[in-house]
Design an enzyme around this catalytic site. Sequence first.
Site, mmCIF file in Angstrom:
data_model
loop_
_atom_site.group_PDB
_atom_site.id
_atom_site.type_symbol
_atom_site.label_atom_id
_atom_site.label_comp_id
_atom_site.label_asym_id
_atom_site.label_seq_id
_atom_site.Cartn_x
_atom_site.Cartn_y
_atom_site.Cartn_z
ATOM 1 N N ASP A 37 0.860 -1.182 0.000
ATOM 2 C CA ASP A 37 0.000 0.000 0.000
ATOM 3 C C ASP A 37 0.894 1.229 0.000
ATOM 4 O OD1 ASP A 37 -1.927 1.929 0.350
ATOM 5 O OD2 ASP A 37 -2.739 1.120 2.209
ATOM 6 N N HIS A 38 1.357 1.619 -1.208
ATOM 7 C CA HIS A 38 2.364 2.663 -1.335
ATOM 8 C C HIS A 38 1.873 3.809 -2.208
ATOM 9 C CE1 HIS A 38 6.466 0.759 -0.114
ATOM 10 N NE2 HIS A 38 5.493 0.309 0.649
ATOM 11 N N GLY A 106 4.602 2.728 9.087
ATOM 12 C CA GLY A 106 4.796 3.427 7.829
ATOM 13 C C GLY A 106 6.222 3.781 7.476
ATOM 14 N N GLU A 107 6.346 4.375 6.270
ATOM 15 C CA GLU A 107 7.617 4.872 5.756
ATOM 16 C C GLU A 107 7.435 6.304 5.284
ATOM 17 O OE1 GLU A 107 6.280 2.170 3.781
ATOM 18 O OE2 GLU A 107 7.167 0.533 4.931
ATOM 19 N N ASN A 110 6.123 7.235 1.659
ATOM 20 C CA ASN A 110 4.712 7.283 1.292
ATOM 21 C C ASN A 110 3.906 8.307 2.086
ATOM 22 O OD1 ASN A 110 4.882 4.892 -0.495
ATOM 23 N ND2 ASN A 110 5.428 3.896 1.425
ATOM 24 N N GLY A 174 10.853 -5.316 17.028
ATOM 25 C CA GLY A 174 11.692 -5.561 18.187
ATOM 26 C C GLY A 174 10.844 -5.723 19.428
#
Length: 331
Positions: A37-38, A106-107, A110, A174
Amino acid sequence: MTRIGYTLMTEQSGPRSLVDQAAHAERAGFDFEVMSDHYFPWLSAQGHASYAWSVLGAVAQVTEHVDLMTYVTCPILRYHPAVVAQKAATLGVLSEGRFTLGLGAGENLNEHVVGLGWPSIDARQDMLGEAIEIIRALFEGELVTYDGEHYRVDSARLWDLPDRPVPLATAVSGEKSVRRFAPLSDHLVGVQPEPDLVATWNGVDGAPRIGDGARAIGQLPICWDPDRDAAVARAHDQFRWFAGGWAVNSDLPTTAGFAGATQFVRPEDVADNIPCGPDLDAVVKAVSAFWEAGFTDVALVQVGDEMTGRFLDEAAGPLLAALRDAAPSAP
Protein backbone atom coordinates in the site's frame (compact mmCIF):
# COMPACT_ATOMS: atom_id res chain seq x y z
CA MET A 1 2.20 -26.47 7.76
CA THR A 2 3.60 -23.11 6.62
CA ARG A 3 1.24 -21.22 4.34
CA ILE A 4 2.81 -19.71 1.22
CA GLY A 5 1.53 -16.45 -0.20
CA TYR A 6 2.07 -14.30 -3.27
CA THR A 7 2.82 -10.57 -3.09
CA LEU A 8 0.97 -8.17 -5.37
CA MET A 9 3.59 -5.40 -5.60
CA THR A 10 1.94 -2.09 -6.43
CA GLU A 11 5.42 -0.61 -6.91
CA GLN A 12 6.42 -2.85 -9.82
CA SER A 13 3.14 -3.63 -11.63
CA GLY A 14 0.24 -1.56 -12.91
CA PRO A 15 -3.27 -2.07 -11.53
CA ARG A 16 -4.60 -4.22 -14.36
CA SER A 17 -1.54 -6.44 -14.20
CA LEU A 18 -2.00 -6.83 -10.44
CA VAL A 19 -5.60 -8.00 -10.87
CA ASP A 20 -4.48 -10.53 -13.50
CA GLN A 21 -1.68 -11.73 -11.22
CA ALA A 22 -4.11 -12.21 -8.34
CA ALA A 23 -6.31 -14.56 -10.33
CA HIS A 24 -3.27 -16.32 -11.80
CA ALA A 25 -1.65 -16.81 -8.36
CA GLU A 26 -4.84 -18.33 -6.98
CA ARG A 27 -4.94 -20.80 -9.88
CA ALA A 28 -1.26 -21.60 -9.29
CA GLY A 29 -2.08 -22.73 -5.76
CA PHE A 30 -0.92 -19.98 -3.40
CA ASP A 31 -2.65 -19.94 -0.02
CA PHE A 32 -2.98 -16.18 0.37
CA GLU A 33 -2.10 -12.90 -1.34
CA VAL A 34 -0.77 -9.70 0.16
CA MET A 35 -0.67 -6.25 -1.43
CA SER A 36 1.67 -3.36 -0.72
CA ASP A 37 0.00 0.00 0.00
CA HIS A 38 2.36 2.66 -1.33
CA TYR A 39 2.21 6.14 -2.84
CA PHE A 40 5.71 5.80 -4.32
CA PRO A 41 7.80 2.95 -5.69
CA TRP A 42 11.05 2.32 -3.84
CA LEU A 43 13.08 3.05 -6.98
CA SER A 44 12.05 4.83 -10.17
CA ALA A 45 12.99 1.69 -12.12
CA GLN A 46 9.99 -0.09 -10.58
CA GLY A 47 7.73 2.49 -12.17
CA HIS A 48 4.31 2.07 -10.48
CA ALA A 49 2.30 3.00 -7.40
CA SER A 50 -1.44 2.48 -7.91
CA TYR A 51 -4.02 2.84 -5.15
CA ALA A 52 -4.05 -0.48 -3.33
CA TRP A 53 -7.64 -0.29 -2.12
CA SER A 54 -9.15 0.13 -5.59
CA VAL A 55 -7.07 -2.78 -6.84
CA LEU A 56 -8.03 -4.94 -3.86
CA GLY A 57 -11.70 -4.36 -4.62
CA ALA A 58 -11.14 -5.80 -8.08
CA VAL A 59 -8.96 -8.61 -6.73
CA ALA A 60 -11.73 -9.64 -4.34
CA GLN A 61 -13.99 -10.19 -7.35
CA VAL A 62 -11.58 -12.21 -9.51
CA THR A 63 -10.51 -14.56 -6.70
CA GLU A 64 -12.63 -17.05 -4.78
CA HIS A 65 -10.77 -18.64 -1.90
CA VAL A 66 -7.32 -17.10 -1.28
CA ASP A 67 -7.01 -14.88 1.77
CA LEU A 68 -6.19 -11.23 1.04
CA MET A 69 -4.20 -8.75 3.08
CA THR A 70 -2.51 -5.35 3.01
CA TYR A 71 1.22 -5.68 3.73
CA VAL A 72 1.00 -3.11 5.19
CA THR A 73 -1.24 -0.07 5.52
CA CYS A 74 -0.08 2.91 7.56
CA PRO A 75 -3.13 4.47 9.30
CA ILE A 76 -1.41 7.46 10.88
CA LEU A 77 -0.82 10.27 8.32
CA ARG A 78 -1.84 9.65 4.71
CA TYR A 79 -5.01 7.94 5.94
CA HIS A 80 -7.09 8.76 8.99
CA PRO A 81 -7.78 5.57 11.00
CA ALA A 82 -11.55 6.04 10.72
CA VAL A 83 -11.23 5.94 6.93
CA VAL A 84 -8.96 2.89 7.10
CA ALA A 85 -11.61 1.12 9.17
CA GLN A 86 -14.25 1.88 6.53
CA LYS A 87 -12.03 0.65 3.69
CA ALA A 88 -11.12 -2.54 5.53
CA ALA A 89 -14.72 -3.32 6.45
CA THR A 90 -15.78 -2.85 2.83
CA LEU A 91 -13.03 -5.24 1.68
CA GLY A 92 -14.20 -7.69 4.31
CA VAL A 93 -17.68 -7.62 2.78
CA LEU A 94 -16.49 -7.80 -0.84
CA SER A 95 -14.15 -10.71 -0.12
CA GLU A 96 -16.73 -12.53 2.01
CA GLY A 97 -14.47 -12.62 5.04
CA ARG A 98 -11.14 -13.30 3.30
CA PHE A 99 -9.47 -9.97 4.13
CA THR A 100 -6.93 -9.21 6.89
CA LEU A 101 -5.91 -5.63 7.60
CA GLY A 102 -2.13 -5.44 7.89
CA LEU A 103 -1.01 -2.30 9.76
CA GLY A 104 2.32 -0.64 10.45
CA ALA A 105 3.97 2.64 11.45
CA GLY A 106 4.80 3.43 7.83
CA GLU A 107 7.62 4.87 5.76
CA ASN A 108 8.45 8.49 5.05
CA LEU A 109 8.49 7.62 1.34
CA ASN A 110 4.71 7.28 1.29
CA GLU A 111 3.52 9.45 4.17
CA HIS A 112 5.39 12.70 3.43
CA VAL A 113 3.09 13.45 0.49
CA VAL A 114 0.36 14.97 2.70
CA GLY A 115 2.78 17.57 4.08
CA LEU A 116 2.45 16.75 7.78
CA GLY A 117 6.11 15.99 8.41
CA TRP A 118 7.65 12.74 9.58
CA PRO A 119 7.34 12.01 13.31
CA SER A 120 9.88 10.11 15.38
CA ILE A 121 9.45 6.36 15.74
CA ASP A 122 8.10 6.77 19.29
CA ALA A 123 5.48 9.24 18.08
CA ARG A 124 4.55 7.02 15.15
CA GLN A 125 4.03 4.07 17.46
CA ASP A 126 1.87 6.20 19.77
CA MET A 127 -0.19 7.21 16.73
CA LEU A 128 -0.46 3.61 15.57
CA GLY A 129 -1.69 2.52 18.99
CA GLU A 130 -4.48 5.12 18.91
CA ALA A 131 -5.30 4.20 15.31
CA ILE A 132 -5.75 0.54 16.23
CA GLU A 133 -8.04 1.49 19.13
CA ILE A 134 -10.22 3.54 16.74
CA ILE A 135 -10.32 0.83 14.08
CA ARG A 136 -11.20 -1.86 16.63
CA ALA A 137 -14.00 0.29 18.05
CA LEU A 138 -15.49 1.00 14.64
CA PHE A 139 -15.41 -2.69 13.71
CA GLU A 140 -17.94 -3.22 16.52
CA GLY A 141 -20.55 -1.40 14.45
CA GLU A 142 -21.51 1.10 17.12
CA LEU A 143 -21.33 4.90 17.16
CA VAL A 144 -17.77 5.93 18.04
CA THR A 145 -16.51 9.20 19.47
CA TYR A 146 -12.80 9.31 20.33
CA ASP A 147 -10.67 12.09 21.77
CA GLY A 148 -7.02 11.06 21.83
CA GLU A 149 -3.68 12.80 21.80
CA HIS A 150 -3.31 12.39 18.04
CA TYR A 151 -6.80 11.73 16.64
CA ARG A 152 -10.37 12.78 17.10
CA VAL A 153 -13.38 10.85 15.86
CA ASP A 154 -16.79 12.52 16.02
CA SER A 155 -19.86 10.25 16.01
CA ALA A 156 -18.55 7.80 13.39
CA ARG A 157 -20.15 4.48 12.53
CA LEU A 158 -19.53 1.80 9.91
CA TRP A 159 -22.73 0.76 8.16
CA ASP A 160 -21.39 -2.11 6.04
CA LEU A 161 -19.54 -4.74 8.03
CA PRO A 162 -18.56 -8.36 7.32
CA ASP A 163 -20.13 -11.11 9.40
CA ARG A 164 -16.95 -11.29 11.51
CA PRO A 165 -14.65 -8.33 12.31
CA VAL A 166 -11.69 -7.98 9.96
CA PRO A 167 -8.58 -9.45 11.66
CA LEU A 168 -5.69 -7.08 12.36
CA ALA A 169 -2.04 -7.99 11.72
CA THR A 170 0.54 -5.52 13.00
CA ALA A 171 4.14 -5.08 11.83
CA VAL A 172 6.66 -5.28 14.67
CA SER A 173 10.44 -5.04 14.66
CA GLY A 174 11.69 -5.56 18.19
CA GLU A 175 10.80 -6.24 21.79
CA LYS A 176 9.33 -2.78 22.45
CA SER A 177 6.93 -2.86 19.51
CA VAL A 178 6.01 -6.50 20.13
CA ARG A 179 5.06 -5.83 23.74
CA ARG A 180 3.07 -2.79 22.73
CA PHE A 181 1.12 -4.19 19.81
CA ALA A 182 0.75 -7.91 20.46
CA PRO A 183 -2.21 -7.41 22.86
CA LEU A 184 -3.91 -5.13 20.30
CA SER A 185 -3.49 -7.46 17.31
CA ASP A 186 -4.66 -10.79 15.95
CA HIS A 187 -1.48 -11.60 14.00
CA LEU A 188 2.19 -10.60 13.74
CA VAL A 189 3.90 -9.17 10.66
CA GLY A 190 7.70 -9.36 10.54
CA VAL A 191 10.07 -8.49 7.72
CA GLN A 192 12.94 -10.63 8.98
CA PRO A 193 12.89 -14.27 10.19
CA GLU A 194 13.76 -13.42 13.77
CA PRO A 195 12.85 -16.10 16.35
CA ASP A 196 12.83 -13.51 19.14
CA LEU A 197 9.82 -11.78 17.58
CA VAL A 198 7.67 -14.90 17.84
CA ALA A 199 9.01 -15.91 21.24
CA THR A 200 8.46 -12.45 22.70
CA TRP A 201 4.98 -12.19 21.20
CA ASN A 202 3.95 -15.52 22.69
CA GLY A 203 5.19 -14.39 26.09
CA VAL A 204 3.12 -11.19 26.21
CA ASP A 205 0.09 -11.32 28.48
CA GLY A 206 -3.13 -10.87 26.54
CA ALA A 207 -1.57 -11.61 23.16
CA PRO A 208 -3.05 -14.32 20.90
CA ARG A 209 -0.56 -17.17 20.69
CA ILE A 210 1.20 -17.72 17.37
CA GLY A 211 0.67 -21.30 16.25
CA ASP A 212 -2.61 -21.49 18.15
CA GLY A 213 -4.86 -19.27 16.07
CA ALA A 214 -2.52 -16.31 15.60
CA ARG A 215 -0.22 -16.13 12.57
CA ALA A 216 3.28 -14.77 12.11
CA ILE A 217 3.48 -13.49 8.55
CA GLY A 218 6.78 -12.85 6.81
CA GLN A 219 7.80 -11.81 3.32
CA LEU A 220 10.68 -12.88 1.07
CA PRO A 221 11.78 -11.41 -2.28
CA ILE A 222 12.95 -13.84 -4.93
CA CYS A 223 13.92 -13.25 -8.54
CA TRP A 224 13.11 -16.38 -10.51
CA ASP A 225 14.37 -16.51 -14.08
CA PRO A 226 15.77 -19.34 -16.25
CA ASP A 227 18.80 -17.07 -16.75
CA ARG A 228 20.52 -16.38 -13.42
CA ASP A 229 22.52 -13.44 -14.76
CA ALA A 230 19.33 -11.79 -15.98
CA ALA A 231 17.72 -12.41 -12.60
CA VAL A 232 20.62 -10.83 -10.71
CA ALA A 233 20.61 -7.80 -13.01
CA ARG A 234 16.85 -7.33 -12.58
CA ALA A 235 17.00 -7.72 -8.81
CA HIS A 236 19.82 -5.17 -8.64
CA ASP A 237 17.95 -2.73 -10.87
CA GLN A 238 14.63 -2.91 -9.02
CA PHE A 239 15.25 -4.31 -5.53
CA ARG A 240 18.67 -3.15 -4.34
CA TRP A 241 16.85 -0.89 -1.83
CA PHE A 242 16.16 -4.09 0.11
CA ALA A 243 19.79 -4.12 1.24
CA GLY A 244 19.30 -0.94 3.28
CA GLY A 245 17.29 -2.54 6.06
CA TRP A 246 14.12 -1.13 7.55
CA ALA A 247 15.84 1.26 9.95
CA VAL A 248 17.07 3.16 6.87
CA ASN A 249 14.16 2.44 4.54
CA SER A 250 11.52 3.89 6.84
CA ASP A 251 13.12 7.36 6.91
CA LEU A 252 14.13 8.06 3.31
CA PRO A 253 11.59 10.39 1.63
CA THR A 254 12.03 9.91 -2.15
CA THR A 255 13.03 7.46 -4.86
CA ALA A 256 16.08 9.68 -5.46
CA GLY A 257 17.02 9.17 -1.82
CA PHE A 258 16.81 5.40 -2.22
CA ALA A 259 18.86 5.59 -5.43
CA GLY A 260 21.54 7.59 -3.64
CA ALA A 261 21.55 5.37 -0.57
CA THR A 262 22.00 2.26 -2.71
CA GLN A 263 24.40 3.55 -5.35
CA PHE A 264 27.25 1.41 -4.04
CA VAL A 265 25.22 -1.80 -3.65
CA ARG A 266 26.65 -4.30 -6.13
CA PRO A 267 24.73 -6.98 -8.04
CA GLU A 268 26.55 -9.68 -6.07
CA ASP A 269 25.42 -8.01 -2.82
CA VAL A 270 21.80 -8.28 -3.94
CA ALA A 271 22.27 -11.90 -5.01
CA ASP A 272 23.61 -12.70 -1.55
CA ASN A 273 20.30 -11.55 -0.02
CA ILE A 274 17.74 -12.51 -2.68
CA PRO A 275 17.54 -15.97 -4.31
CA CYS A 276 18.09 -15.29 -8.02
CA GLY A 277 17.74 -17.60 -11.01
CA PRO A 278 16.10 -20.98 -11.62
CA ASP A 279 17.29 -22.82 -8.49
CA LEU A 280 14.13 -23.62 -6.53
CA ASP A 281 16.13 -25.30 -3.76
CA ALA A 282 17.67 -21.90 -2.98
CA VAL A 283 14.20 -20.46 -2.48
CA VAL A 284 13.21 -23.35 -0.21
CA LYS A 285 16.35 -22.77 1.86
CA ALA A 286 15.57 -19.05 2.20
CA VAL A 287 11.95 -19.69 3.17
CA SER A 288 13.01 -22.30 5.71
CA ALA A 289 14.57 -19.53 7.81
CA PHE A 290 11.06 -18.25 8.46
CA TRP A 291 9.50 -21.51 9.54
CA GLU A 292 12.55 -22.27 11.68
CA ALA A 293 11.92 -18.91 13.38
CA GLY A 294 8.33 -19.90 14.12
CA PHE A 295 6.59 -18.03 11.30
CA THR A 296 3.38 -19.60 10.03
CA ASP A 297 3.06 -17.70 6.73
CA VAL A 298 5.52 -16.42 4.13
CA ALA A 299 4.56 -14.24 1.16
CA LEU A 300 6.93 -14.45 -1.80
CA VAL A 301 7.76 -11.43 -3.94
CA GLN A 302 8.67 -12.24 -7.53
CA VAL A 303 10.91 -9.32 -8.48
CA GLY A 304 10.02 -7.67 -11.78
CA ASP A 305 6.67 -7.41 -13.54
CA GLU A 306 8.12 -8.70 -16.81
CA MET A 307 8.70 -12.19 -15.40
CA THR A 308 5.61 -12.66 -13.21
CA GLY A 309 3.59 -14.47 -15.88
CA ARG A 310 6.31 -17.01 -16.59
CA PHE A 311 7.00 -17.43 -12.89
CA LEU A 312 3.35 -18.24 -12.19
CA ASP A 313 3.07 -20.52 -15.22
CA GLU A 314 6.36 -22.40 -14.99
CA ALA A 315 7.88 -22.14 -11.52
CA ALA A 316 5.09 -21.55 -9.00
CA GLY A 317 3.66 -25.06 -9.11
CA PRO A 318 6.96 -26.92 -8.64
CA LEU A 319 8.11 -24.37 -6.07
CA LEU A 320 4.93 -24.68 -3.98
CA ALA A 321 5.24 -28.48 -4.09
CA ALA A 322 8.87 -28.29 -2.94
CA LEU A 323 8.04 -25.86 -0.15
CA ARG A 324 5.15 -27.95 1.11
CA ASP A 325 7.28 -31.09 1.05
CA ALA A 326 10.02 -29.38 3.05
CA ALA A 327 7.90 -27.43 5.53
CA PRO A 328 7.43 -28.91 9.00
CA SER A 329 4.01 -30.29 9.79
CA ALA A 330 1.84 -28.43 12.25
CA PRO A 331 2.28 -29.69 15.83
